[in-house]
Motif scaffolding. Sequence first.
Motif, mmCIF file in Angstrom:
data_model
loop_
_atom_site.group_PDB
_atom_site.id
_atom_site.type_symbol
_atom_site.label_atom_id
_atom_site.label_comp_id
_atom_site.label_asym_id
_atom_site.label_seq_id
_atom_site.Cartn_x
_atom_site.Cartn_y
_atom_site.Cartn_z
ATOM 1 N N PHE A 10 9.143 17.470 8.420
ATOM 2 C CA PHE A 10 9.702 18.804 8.228
ATOM 3 C C PHE A 10 9.236 19.795 9.283
ATOM 4 N N SER A 11 8.812 19.325 10.424
ATOM 5 C CA SER A 11 8.437 20.234 11.498
ATOM 6 C C SER A 11 9.683 20.941 12.026
ATOM 7 N N LEU A 12 9.498 22.140 12.575
ATOM 8 C CA LEU A 12 10.619 22.918 13.092
ATOM 9 C C LEU A 12 11.334 22.167 14.209
ATOM 10 N N ARG A 13 10.563 21.526 15.077
ATOM 11 C CA ARG A 13 11.159 20.783 16.194
ATOM 12 C C ARG A 13 12.026 19.639 15.695
ATOM 13 N N SER A 14 11.490 18.852 14.750
ATOM 14 C CA SER A 14 12.222 17.707 14.221
ATOM 15 C C SER A 14 13.504 18.132 13.515
ATOM 16 N N LEU A 15 13.403 19.161 12.668
ATOM 17 C CA LEU A 15 14.581 19.622 11.933
ATOM 18 C C LEU A 15 15.622 20.226 12.866
ATOM 19 N N THR A 16 15.166 20.959 13.876
ATOM 20 C CA THR A 16 16.102 21.577 14.821
ATOM 21 C C THR A 16 16.881 20.517 15.583
ATOM 22 N N PHE A 17 16.169 19.521 16.115
ATOM 23 C CA PHE A 17 16.840 18.460 16.857
ATOM 24 C C PHE A 17 17.785 17.673 15.948
ATOM 25 N N THR A 18 17.360 17.406 14.716
ATOM 26 C CA THR A 18 18.186 16.623 13.798
ATOM 27 C C THR A 18 19.464 17.362 13.429
ATOM 28 N N VAL A 19 19.341 18.635 13.039
ATOM 29 C CA VAL A 19 20.516 19.423 12.649
ATOM 30 C C VAL A 19 21.460 19.607 13.840
ATOM 31 N N LEU A 20 20.901 19.913 15.013
ATOM 32 C CA LEU A 20 21.726 20.080 16.207
ATOM 33 C C LEU A 20 22.440 18.776 16.565
ATOM 34 N N GLY A 21 21.701 17.657 16.487
ATOM 35 C CA GLY A 21 22.295 16.370 16.803
ATOM 36 C C GLY A 21 23.411 15.995 15.850
ATOM 37 N N VAL A 22 23.195 16.217 14.567
ATOM 38 C CA VAL A 22 24.230 15.917 13.566
ATOM 39 C C VAL A 22 25.456 16.788 13.802
ATOM 40 N N ALA A 23 25.264 18.074 14.104
ATOM 41 C CA ALA A 23 26.389 18.979 14.352
ATOM 42 C C ALA A 23 27.217 18.514 15.552
ATOM 43 N N LEU A 24 26.555 18.115 16.613
ATOM 44 C CA LEU A 24 27.263 17.628 17.803
ATOM 45 C C LEU A 24 28.013 16.334 17.506
ATOM 46 N N ALA A 25 27.394 15.447 16.724
ATOM 47 C CA ALA A 25 28.056 14.193 16.360
ATOM 48 C C ALA A 25 29.306 14.455 15.527
ATOM 49 N N ILE A 56 39.099 4.581 2.566
ATOM 50 C CA ILE A 56 37.782 5.012 2.105
ATOM 51 C C ILE A 56 37.297 6.112 3.035
ATOM 52 N N HIS A 57 36.754 7.171 2.469
ATOM 53 C CA HIS A 57 36.286 8.272 3.305
ATOM 54 C C HIS A 57 35.144 7.793 4.201
ATOM 55 N N ILE A 58 35.154 8.246 5.432
ATOM 56 C CA ILE A 58 34.169 7.781 6.414
ATOM 57 C C ILE A 58 32.746 8.157 6.010
ATOM 58 N N SER A 59 32.568 9.221 5.242
ATOM 59 C CA SER A 59 31.226 9.611 4.804
ATOM 60 C C SER A 59 30.587 8.513 3.965
ATOM 61 N N ILE A 60 31.374 7.927 3.072
ATOM 62 C CA ILE A 60 30.868 6.831 2.232
ATOM 63 C C ILE A 60 30.518 5.625 3.090
ATOM 64 N N LEU A 61 31.375 5.326 4.052
ATOM 65 C CA LEU A 61 31.140 4.165 4.918
ATOM 66 C C LEU A 61 29.883 4.349 5.765
ATOM 67 N N ALA A 88 18.907 12.311 8.444
ATOM 68 C CA ALA A 88 19.946 12.458 9.464
ATOM 69 C C ALA A 88 21.262 11.827 9.011
ATOM 70 N N VAL A 89 21.190 10.630 8.417
ATOM 71 C CA VAL A 89 22.402 9.951 7.953
ATOM 72 C C VAL A 89 23.073 10.741 6.836
ATOM 73 N N LEU A 90 22.288 11.256 5.894
ATOM 74 C CA LEU A 90 22.856 12.040 4.795
ATOM 75 C C LEU A 90 23.491 13.336 5.301
ATOM 76 N N LEU A 91 22.831 14.001 6.245
ATOM 77 C CA LEU A 91 23.408 15.211 6.817
ATOM 78 C C LEU A 91 24.729 14.914 7.512
ATOM 79 N N LEU A 92 24.791 13.792 8.237
ATOM 80 C CA LEU A 92 26.024 13.410 8.922
ATOM 81 C C LEU A 92 27.137 13.127 7.909
ATOM 82 N N ALA A 93 26.797 12.384 6.859
ATOM 83 C CA ALA A 93 27.802 12.045 5.851
ATOM 84 C C ALA A 93 28.302 13.296 5.128
ATOM 85 N N VAL A 94 27.395 14.172 4.744
ATOM 86 C CA VAL A 94 27.781 15.416 4.062
ATOM 87 C C VAL A 94 28.608 16.304 4.980
ATOM 88 N N GLY A 95 28.190 16.390 6.242
ATOM 89 C CA GLY A 95 28.938 17.200 7.202
ATOM 90 C C GLY A 95 30.340 16.668 7.434
#
Length: 288
Positions: A10-25, A56-61, A88-95
Amino acid sequence: MKKISWKSVFSLRSLTFTVLGVALAIIGLQGFMVPNNFLDGGVTGISILVKGFADIHISILLIVFNIPFLILGFRKISKTFGIQATLAVLLLAVGMYFIQIPVFTSDKVLIAVFGGFFIGLGIGFVIRGGGVIDGLEVIAQYTERKSAFTSGEIILALNTLIIIGAAYKFGLETGMYSILVYFTAMKTTDYVVDGFEEFTALHIISKDSELIKKAIVLDFNKAITIYKGERGYLPGSFDIKSDCDVIMTVVTRLEIHRIREAVSRIDPKAFIYVQSIKEVRGGLVNKN
């Protein structure tokens, strides 16, 4: 197995990179790839391919196909890594489920290039954050221990099957564009993870080694390491040899030409060879 490092998770660096990466993906997948059935390699590509066969929705897959990787991440790497990857996977699926992004272009070349670029950026930033959104590489590394094939060979074989599946389901043209997506994503991920400033080990063998040492250290402000060796052993004069210093210095791509030119002015016959370096730590490495 290592204990969970909640500070790392839960470090700021880790969360920032993860959220930014998921958004770009998500931008890459929704804005370019999924609507046009263009595939990347790995779990993302498998999910898009299966989506084409089944409603099947891609989020489930994405969640289902990443489960084996997440389990291996917990068991074979660390709990901290497993949690970061799961997040990261859950954020991607939810997004992918809740966020709707319009298709940016209908040009197939732009779709392939920019789709691969955004998904590669996303994967790279998530890796910088300590997790992953695609588990094929970890699965391949685990399989490598059970077979005679390397991790790279396994990944290549699996991605080849995915692209063949894309060609079968969506047409040969889509399969070929998917190769471009995969190549672009792979190169972009490498740049994000390893950095744009690639380091290189420059080795120099010369009869004027003392002058070259001074030039590298004093003129270019670079640290050097000296190996003791022997030069000679040439065809036709195998018995002729002499002691020599092998000069090694770590430089950036922008510095190679300047140092090589300086060495050539001192000794036009100097023997120079370079080696790429994945990572540099410690010592004195200046970015001039």
